[in-house]
Design a protein around this motif. Structure first.
Motif, PDB file in Angstrom:
ATOM      1  N   LYS A  80       9.589   1.442  -5.100  1.00 36.72           N
ATOM      2  CA  LYS A  80       9.863   0.196  -4.391  1.00 36.72           C
ATOM      3  C   LYS A  80      11.345   0.072  -4.033  1.00 36.72           C
ATOM      4  O   LYS A  80      11.688  -0.411  -2.945  1.00 36.72           O
ATOM      5  N   ALA A 119      12.081   2.241  -1.052  1.00 33.34           N
ATOM      6  CA  ALA A 119      11.606   1.616   0.185  1.00 33.34           C
ATOM      7  C   ALA A 119      12.576   0.548   0.676  1.00 33.34           C
ATOM      8  O   ALA A 119      12.692   0.322   1.886  1.00 33.34           O
ATOM      9  N   HIS A 150      10.975   7.461   4.578  1.00 34.69           N
ATOM     10  CA  HIS A 150      11.369   6.125   5.033  1.00 34.69           C
ATOM     11  C   HIS A 150      12.439   6.210   6.126  1.00 34.69           C
ATOM     12  O   HIS A 150      12.377   5.494   7.129  1.00 34.69           O
ATOM     13  N   SER A 197      -0.049   9.264   4.711  1.00 39.23           N
ATOM     14  CA  SER A 197       1.183   8.806   4.073  1.00 39.23           C
ATOM     15  C   SER A 197       1.576   9.793   2.990  1.00 39.23           C
ATOM     16  O   SER A 197       0.776  10.104   2.101  1.00 39.23           O
ATOM     17  N   ILE A 249       0.946   2.223  -0.292  1.00 38.03           N
ATOM     18  CA  ILE A 249       1.107   1.216   0.757  1.00 38.03           C
ATOM     19  C   ILE A 249      -0.241   0.687   1.237  1.00 38.03           C
ATOM     20  O   ILE A 249      -0.287  -0.244   2.045  1.00 38.03           O
ATOM     21  N   GLY A 262      -0.522  -0.490   5.323  1.00 40.13           N
ATOM     22  CA  GLY A 262       0.861  -0.046   5.369  1.00 40.13           C
ATOM     23  C   GLY A 262       1.794  -0.784   4.440  1.00 40.13           C
ATOM     24  O   GLY A 262       3.002  -0.516   4.433  1.00 40.13           O
ATOM     25  N   GLY A 263       1.277  -1.730   3.664  1.00 37.56           N
ATOM     26  CA  GLY A 263       2.126  -2.443   2.716  1.00 37.56           C
ATOM     27  C   GLY A 263       3.251  -3.215   3.361  1.00 37.56           C
ATOM     28  O   GLY A 263       4.297  -3.434   2.742  1.00 37.56           O
ATOM     29  N   LEU A 268       5.011  -2.196   5.879  1.00 38.30           N
ATOM     30  CA  LEU A 268       5.958  -1.306   6.552  1.00 38.30           C
ATOM     31  C   LEU A 268       5.627  -1.228   8.034  1.00 38.30           C
ATOM     32  O   LEU A 268       4.486  -0.951   8.401  1.00 38.30           O
ATOM     33  N   THR A 281       4.654   6.663   8.080  1.00 36.81           N
ATOM     34  CA  THR A 281       5.067   7.377   6.861  1.00 36.81           C
ATOM     35  C   THR A 281       4.349   8.715   6.742  1.00 36.81           C
ATOM     36  O   THR A 281       4.040   9.170   5.642  1.00 36.81           O
TER      37      THR A 281
END
Length: 509
Positions: free
Chosen positions: A277, A280, A305, A477, A483, A487-488, A490, A494
């Motif tokens: 985390k 990210a 990232h 990913s 994610i 995609g969480g 984002l 990825t």
């Protein structure tokens, strides 16, 4: 008359011997460690003060504190290119050549580890230094101008004393010796990393109380040299990152990344989910840290990232990492953009066929053709920026144009767009949007019927299924961070895969 032996006050012989031995042992035990000055004394010979066997004295002065070390030249040289060169025979001879010829014996670093013949070659007496006159190298932290320079350890001149210690003398020549032979210059190539490390340290000052942090960093550096675990924060990952970065910068200055890096890698990987985390949130920072630590996991996680967000973060990296790292990033960005363009082209070429296998057209399957047209229009709006407003001379017309631009929704990010396509279903072009689109057609019995709407939805679902298959390569990913399908949060892709050949460092370093 029989005489009986009288009891004696003296104990039996065996008891007297044991008692004598015990008293002697106790006497020796109490006498051991007693100095002539009247106090008990015990010579320390363990980290950080190898008083009996150490031959390199290091003094760290910072924040009003002084930290002293007595370490071993062999261990320091094995772990650090800086100490390997600074205590080498070539460096010592270079210092000897820079000194005046009147300096007495034993006053140069070159007198250690040399045989009788080499000593004669330098014009010094060829007699061995007694064991009691143990020679040591001395290093002190030189702050110089604190506002402009990174403090470095500099070598001070020492000589063995007649009482077994060593006496400090100011160096008769500058700390840096005159240019030696070409072979020695090759051995000093490791110091090319000092300039880049100094730049990183200047551009990233310590968060607070930098002098105290300096003592901590040097202590951790030497602890690692002696195979002790560094004392780093194991609960607060933000504080741990600061400590690790500072230690790696110091290790880079002393050409010791190969030893320190694995320790940093091991320490940070213990945070697991919290580490992913943090990466990210701050990918450029962790990319630099992963590069210095030679950590494949941290470097590749941050690289995914960075590539997905590029050129965001480029200003943080261009002058903070070597050109090889930038080249890797650019290559991965090019590969990702190329895959993205090919996928977009494939999406715009999607088509449906009739029951007879013909491509749908307005003449043979009007409703299917309308579904394809709506999908392509939606795709175009979300892959290209809106057109600029037409310049107007009239103030009223200008306000109208501005209002129109404000109501235009900007295209979604690439990551969001392709994840919508990869999810399908009602994530985009849902039933309500299809219903509004159908109502735009001229009124007709077929166009307004419920059956027509269901047929239109089924054909749109077929198109979405084709689109989902087309974007599948972009949905991968390669992050350790989970994610999910959405995609969480984002907004970038990825799917960058980091291969073994992509790590920009020498595996043998």
């Amino acid at each position: 008359m029989v005489s009986h032996p009288q009891p004696s006050d003296r104990p039996p012989l065996a008891h007297r011997a044991a008692s004598t031995t015990s008293r002697s042992t106790n006497t020796r035990r109490h006498r051991t460690g007693r100095s002539h000055a009247g106090g008990s004394y015990r010579t320390q010979n363990e980290f950080p003060n190898f008083a009996q066997t150490g031959d390199v004295e290091i003094i760290i002065n910072a924040d009003g504190q002084e930290k002293r070390y007595m370490l071993h030249r062999l261990i320091l040289a094995q772990n650090s290119g800086f100490f390997e060169a600074g205590t080498s025979e070539d460096w010592s001879r270079a210092q000897a050549r820079g000194q005046s010829s009147g300096v007495g014996p034993g006053n140069t670093l070159g007198s250690i580890g040399e045989d009788e013949e080499s000593v004669r070659e330098q014009g010094r007496p060829a007699y061995p230094i007694p064991q009691s006159q143990r020679f040591i190298w001395r290093y002190e932290l030189d702050w110089g101008n604190k506002d402009e320079e990174v403090p470095m350890l500099v070598q001070k001149q020492t000589q063995p004393s007649m009482f077994g210690g060593d006496q400090y003398q100011p160096p008769p020549v500058p700390n840096k010796p005159p240019p030696p032979s070409q072979g020695f210059l090759k051995s000093m190539s490791n110091f090319s990393a000092l300039q880049s490390a100094s730049h990183i340290a200047k551009s990233n000052p310590s968060h607070n109380n930098g002098d105290s942090d300096t003592i901590r960093d040097y202590d951790n550096l030497f602890r690692i040299f002696y195979n002790y675990a560094p004392l780093l924060d194991a609960t607060n990952i933000a504080e741990s990152y600061i400590q690790c970065k500072s230690l790696l910068t110091l290790a880079d200055m002393y050409d010791a990344l190969g030893v320190v890096g694995p320790r940093i890698d091991h320490h940070l990987l213990q945070f697991q989910g919290r580490l992913w985390k943090q990466i990210a949130k701050y990918p450029p920072s962790y990319l630099k840290l992963g590069y210095l630590a030679r950590s494949k996991v941290i470097f590749s996680e941050a690289l995914v990232h960075v590539v997905g967000q590029w050129p965001s973060g480029s200003n943080q990296l261009r002058h903070a990492v070597p050109p090889d790292v930038i080249e890797v990033i650019k290559d991965k960005v090019y590969d990702l953009q190329d895959l993205q363009l090919k996928t977009e082209a494939k999406l715009f070429r999607l088509t449906l066929t009739t029951a007879r296998g013909e491509r749908v057209t307005p003449t043979n399957a009007y409703a299917d053709w309308l579904a394809l047209s709506l999908f392509r229009q939606w795709l175009a709006e979300n892959t290209t920026p809106p057109p600029p407003p037409i310049p107007k001379t009239s103030e009223t017309a200008q306000r109208t144009s501005n209002n129109h631009a404000q109501h235009q929704s900007p295209p979604v990010s690439a990551g969001t767009l392709f994840r919508l396509l990869g999810t399908g279903g009602s994530s985009y072009l849902a039933r309500d949007e299809l219903k509004r689109f159908i109502k735009l057609r001229p009124s007709s019995e077929e166009g307004n019927s419920r059956e027509y709407l269901k047929k239109f939805e089924r054909r749109m679902d077929d198109i979405k299924a084709l689109a989902r298959e087309a974007v599948r390569p972009l949905m991968k990913s390669y992050l350790e961070l989970d994610i999910g399908r959405d995609g969480g949060g984002l907004g970038y892709l990825t799917c960058t895969k980091v291969e073994e050949d992509d790590y920009p460092w020498d595996e043998g370093a």
